[in-house]
Design a protein around this motif. Sequence first.
Motif, PDB file in Angstrom:
ATOM      1  N   ASP A  22       0.858  -1.185   0.000  1.00 39.26           N
ATOM      2  CA  ASP A  22       0.000   0.000   0.000  1.00 39.26           C
ATOM      3  C   ASP A  22       0.896   1.236   0.000  1.00 39.26           C
ATOM      4  N   ASP A 147      -6.417   2.967  -4.267  1.00 34.81           N
ATOM      5  CA  ASP A 147      -6.994   2.727  -2.930  1.00 34.81           C
ATOM      6  C   ASP A 147      -8.516   2.894  -2.897  1.00 34.81           C
ATOM      7  N   SER A 387      -7.290  -0.339   1.634  1.00 36.90           N
ATOM      8  CA  SER A 387      -6.182  -0.255   0.687  1.00 36.90           C
ATOM      9  C   SER A 387      -5.423  -1.569   0.604  1.00 36.90           C
TER      10      SER A 387
END
Length: 407
Positions: A22, A147, A387
């Motif tokens: 992420d 995301d 995410s």
Amino acid sequence: MTECPSPSRVYFSEKGDFLALDLGGTNFRVLLVRVRNGKRRGVEMHNKIYSIPQEVMHGTGDELFDHIVQCIADFLEYMGMKGVSLPLGFTFSFPCQQNSLDESILLKWTKGFKASGCEGEDVVTLLKEAIHRREEFDLDVVAVVNDTVGTMMTCGYEDPHCEVGLIVGTGSNACYMEEMRNVELVEGEEGRMCVNMEWGAFGDNGCLDDFRTEFDVAVDELSLNPGRQRFEKMISGMYLGEIVRNILIDFTKRGLLFRGRISERLKTRGIFETKFLSQIESDCLALLQVRAILHHLGLESTCDDSIIVKEVCTVVARRAAQLCGAGMAAVVDKIRENRGLDTLKVTVGVDGTLYKLHPHFAKVMHETVKDLAPKCDVSFLESEDGSGKGAALITAVACRIREAGQR
Ligand code: ADP
Ligand code: MG
């Protein structure tokens, strides 16, 4: 645009272990996600947060991706999985041209990133090259995910009405399920496709100019990407504290605050963090906390000063929530009109620390959506780590489809 399965139709048969990355703002995280199907259906996650030093954010692309791979290596060792090769989903939350599930060209850095040699490049290639440079392990990079999309997919795992994803964290962005007939870039008329709106860039053509104040302009001009992401800069965590600081300077210059004395501290960019807006608005201790925060910032305040500072924080956060709500109202009403419905029931999956931790942001945003899109019955579902989990879920689906194709 992101080609991904409709959130309402997946995940009942997915299983396996996946890695997820992420990258998209404040922290970089590496995750191991275990997806189980059948009776024990669910998702188990382990993750570790890594900071990305500013010199790496502003260095070369090779340095940034070498650092990312170094973090992956550390994580695999930490998990006792050194040498294990797993499918990987990469949540990469910057504006991209996504040509396929595993190819995404970075258009422009945002949110404080500025590593050289990355814009115009495929981030999967940059990641793979860094993995090869290290010569320690190999990874199968299956999917790049924004995301917003990961958040929508994660919430879709719980709620089939979830057809919108929203982020209010370091930056702000949204995605939603659009009718294929309206998607000009992709052939085909049937079904729906997820559109990553990159709504943070709304206003970059000047259409928000009537709403932007001198403080918004000042924050924009001193940012790393002047003129860009104008909507995001009025809404999100990276910027609200700076807007407040600029207003406080102006009030002090006019003699309304701090006895008219502008301290060096107040002149320092970034000292007024957005988390202070939450803390100041949560203050139930007769402004004692406000004064403590101002004291911590080296700003000696009177009681009147703290009342004014609190009011400024309230106004800036309230405007942000209303702008975000106005954007969301437009999105849900478009979905309703697309489908020719009198009323629409829809769920918005949301992630982002500002949305989750600010004491009033969510409520004000929900009220705004209700006022501006009265024909839509909108529920908001906070994603539990959208995410990371979303990238793993999308990777799981992609692996299943790929294996089915090979049979
Ligand atoms: P990202 O968007 O990078 O994935 P987050 O969703 O965690 O990350 O959001 C980070 C942003 O949240 C930072 O810009 C920070 O200013 C802001 N933030 C952190 N703590 C708080 C808080 N208590 N209240 C409001 N905003 C916060
Ligand atoms: Mg995030």
